[in-house]
Design a protein around this motif. Structure first.
Motif, short mmCIF file in Angstrom:
data_model
loop_
_atom_site.label_atom_id
_atom_site.label_comp_id
_atom_site.label_asym_id
_atom_site.label_seq_id
_atom_site.Cartn_x
_atom_site.Cartn_y
_atom_site.Cartn_z
N VAL A 89 -73.94 0.95 56.08
CA VAL A 89 -74.15 0.14 54.99
C VAL A 89 -72.91 0.31 54.03
CG1 VAL A 89 -75.82 -0.60 53.17
CG2 VAL A 89 -76.54 0.07 55.68
N CYS A 90 -72.59 -0.91 53.46
CA CYS A 90 -71.47 -0.73 52.44
C CYS A 90 -72.03 -0.40 51.15
CB CYS A 90 -70.93 -2.15 52.25
SG CYS A 90 -69.91 -2.37 50.90
N PRO A 91 -71.66 0.55 50.71
CA PRO A 91 -72.35 1.37 49.43
C PRO A 91 -72.03 0.18 48.24
CG PRO A 91 -70.19 2.38 50.01
CD PRO A 91 -70.46 1.50 50.91
N THR A 92 -71.17 -0.60 48.19
CA THR A 92 -70.81 -1.41 46.98
C THR A 92 -71.72 -2.54 46.95
OG1 THR A 92 -68.36 -0.91 47.73
CG2 THR A 92 -68.77 -2.68 45.87
N CYS A 93 -72.14 -3.14 47.96
CA CYS A 93 -72.80 -4.20 47.75
C CYS A 93 -74.39 -3.71 48.39
CB CYS A 93 -72.37 -5.62 48.43
SG CYS A 93 -71.95 -5.12 50.26
N VAL A 94 -74.60 -2.59 49.17
CA VAL A 94 -75.73 -2.31 49.46
C VAL A 94 -76.14 -3.09 50.68
CG1 VAL A 94 -77.90 -0.90 49.11
CG2 VAL A 94 -76.49 -1.54 46.93
N PRO B 109 -68.06 -12.65 47.48
CA PRO B 109 -68.01 -11.91 48.53
C PRO B 109 -67.70 -10.65 48.10
CG PRO B 109 -66.95 -13.95 49.13
CD PRO B 109 -67.30 -13.94 47.81
N CYS B 110 -68.34 -9.36 48.77
CA CYS B 110 -67.94 -8.13 48.47
C CYS B 110 -66.68 -7.78 48.99
CB CYS B 110 -69.08 -7.06 49.16
SG CYS B 110 -68.70 -5.60 49.07
N ARG B 111 -65.66 -7.51 48.15
CA ARG B 111 -64.38 -6.99 48.64
C ARG B 111 -64.28 -5.93 49.62
NH1 ARG B 111 -60.83 -7.89 43.03
NH2 ARG B 111 -61.86 -9.85 42.96
N ASP B 112 -65.17 -4.72 49.45
CA ASP B 112 -64.82 -3.65 50.09
C ASP B 112 -65.29 -3.88 51.70
OD1 ASP B 112 -64.05 -2.24 48.04
OD2 ASP B 112 -66.24 -1.48 47.45
N CYS B 113 -66.42 -4.58 51.78
CA CYS B 113 -66.76 -5.02 53.28
C CYS B 113 -66.51 -6.36 53.85
CB CYS B 113 -68.31 -4.91 53.38
SG CYS B 113 -69.40 -6.03 52.56
N LYS B 114 -65.54 -7.16 52.74
CA LYS B 114 -65.14 -8.52 53.27
C LYS B 114 -66.47 -9.31 53.37
CE LYS B 114 -60.74 -7.30 54.71
NZ LYS B 114 -60.65 -6.01 54.44
ZN LIG Z 1 -69.98 -4.53 50.45
#
Ligand SMILES: [Zn+2]
Ligand SMILES: [Zn+2]
Length: 383
Positions: free
Chosen positions: A179-184, A201-206
């Motif tokens: 799970v992407c920690p930035t956007c949970v 949109p979350c950049r870390d997980c696109k």
């Molecule tokens: Zn994310």
């Protein structure tokens, strides 16, 4: 080991330990169970063997601190309690895996993230719902004759399907997306405050909500694969340029037992150098001489796919007159055929010499009193 396993299997329950069990407790319980169900102690007992496998699998994950954490995360998001509608801090985050992953599902097939998670988030319950396959659009260009007679043509279809190697997760086999920690896991993050907050949109997980540490070597982490298939498609006789044909059930495969989608084929038809098309009728323009038009006669006319036909040209046929050769047109749906519409075109020789010239001059003298424009002028003055 896949995310699907993580969601579906309750390793704590398999070992019979509480979720907050310590590593030592887990180890102790595992050793006791492993001794009890070990195949050597239960020769020929398939149930015990199955149980031993489950125990080992559960212990593999729960004994590894990192994997246990991933497992707990995956299950808290996707698993046991169903979908949590509020974020960890009360901030609302909504994610709909159906939406997130539907782009990767058009090609049909099974095993994508949509399959794994799609059903879990349906508010009504956790039973996966069958989903109808997508409709697919394609084009085909037929020759004039193929369109008239109907044809079986190969259609090459490419579509996006979940990668088979990683079942659409994008993760290398043996690993699991986390799970992407930035956007949970939401795939979107909020920027700004209060009423002015923007969701992007979350950049870390696109925007996927999950991160892949070891990408699948086949799809390089995209989770998608291009699949191509060639289908023989029967185009019915009588199809026209610009027509769109629907082939029921020939679109993308349904998911979870859903119906396949439909295939829509836009048809282009090449021109024919001689024949044209008007609905079920074919058209052709046939040159005739002035004497043929004036005196009448029999003219030979080519047909599209058969021997030529002879048509009677009545005396005094005007330029542009249309004759009809019955049953020599395009095939209709019921198997009958339209007509061939033959338009006569009086050809005027560019150069006239010799006997032909003197004959024409004679003809002119003989008809000098006939004014072809008399009626025209009468009508023009009378109006
Ligand atoms: Zn994310
Ligand atoms: Zn892959």
């Amino acid at each position: 080991m896949s995310t699907k396993d993580y969601v579906e299997k309750d390793y704590y329950k398999v070992l019979g330990v509480p979720k907050d069990a310590t590593a030592a407790e887990i180890k102790k319980t595992y050793r006791k169970l492993a001794r009890e169900f070990h195949p050597d102690a239960n020769k020929g007992d398939a149930k015990a063997e199955e149980r031993f496998k489950d125990i080992s699998e559960a212990y593999d994950v729960l004994s590894d601190e990192k994997r246990r954490k991933e497992y707990d995360e995956a299950r808290s998001l996707f698993g046991t309690g169903g979908f949590r509608s509020g974020g960890p801090n009360g901030g609302a985050y909504n994610f709909d895996f159906g939406d997130l992953f539907s782009g990767s599902q058009t090609g049909g097939g099974s095993g994508g993230l949509g399959d794994v998670f799609g059903g879990l988030f349906n508010r009504g319950g956790r039973q996966p719902q069958p989903r109808r396959g997508a409709d697919v659009e394609t084009e085909v260009t037929l020759s004039f004759v193929e369109a008239v007679d109907g044809a079986t043509v190969p259609l090459r279809m490419t579509s996006q399907a979940p990668c088979r190697t990683c079942a659409g997760t994008g993760a290398k086999s043996g690993t699991t997306p986390r799970v992407c920690p930035t956007c949970v896991g939401a795939g979107t993050v909020s920027r700004g405050q209060g009423a002015f907050a923007l969701s992007e949109p979350c950049r870390d997980c696109k925007g996927r909500g999950m991160l892949v540490d070891d990408p699948c070597t086949v799809c390089h982490g995209s989770g998608r694969a291009s699949s191509a298939r060639t289908m023989q498609v029967r185009i019915p006789a009588g199809v026209q340029d610009g027509q769109r044909i629907r082939l029921k059930g020939k679109g993308a495969q349904g998911e979870r037992g859903g119906q396949p989608g439909d295939l829509y084929v836009s048809v282009h038809v090449d021109d024919h150098p001689v024949f044209g098309r008007k609905a079920d009728n074919l058209t052709v323009t046939v040159p005739v001489t002035f004497p043929e038009a004036a005196l009448g006669g029999t003219i030979e006319v080519p047909t599209l796919n058969g021997p030529s036909v002879k048509l009677k040209l009545p005396p005094g046929s005007a330029n542009g007159l249309t004759l009809r050769a019955r049953g020599k047109g395009a095939t209709r749906k019921d198997g009958t055929r339209g007509d061939l519409l033959v338009t006569v075109e009086v050809v005027v020789p560019k150069h006239v010499t010799g006997d032909a010239l003197s004959a024409l001059e004679q003809y002119r003298e003989a008809t000098a009193s006939d004014d072809p424009r008399a009626a025209l002028f009468q009508a023009a003055e009378g109006a």
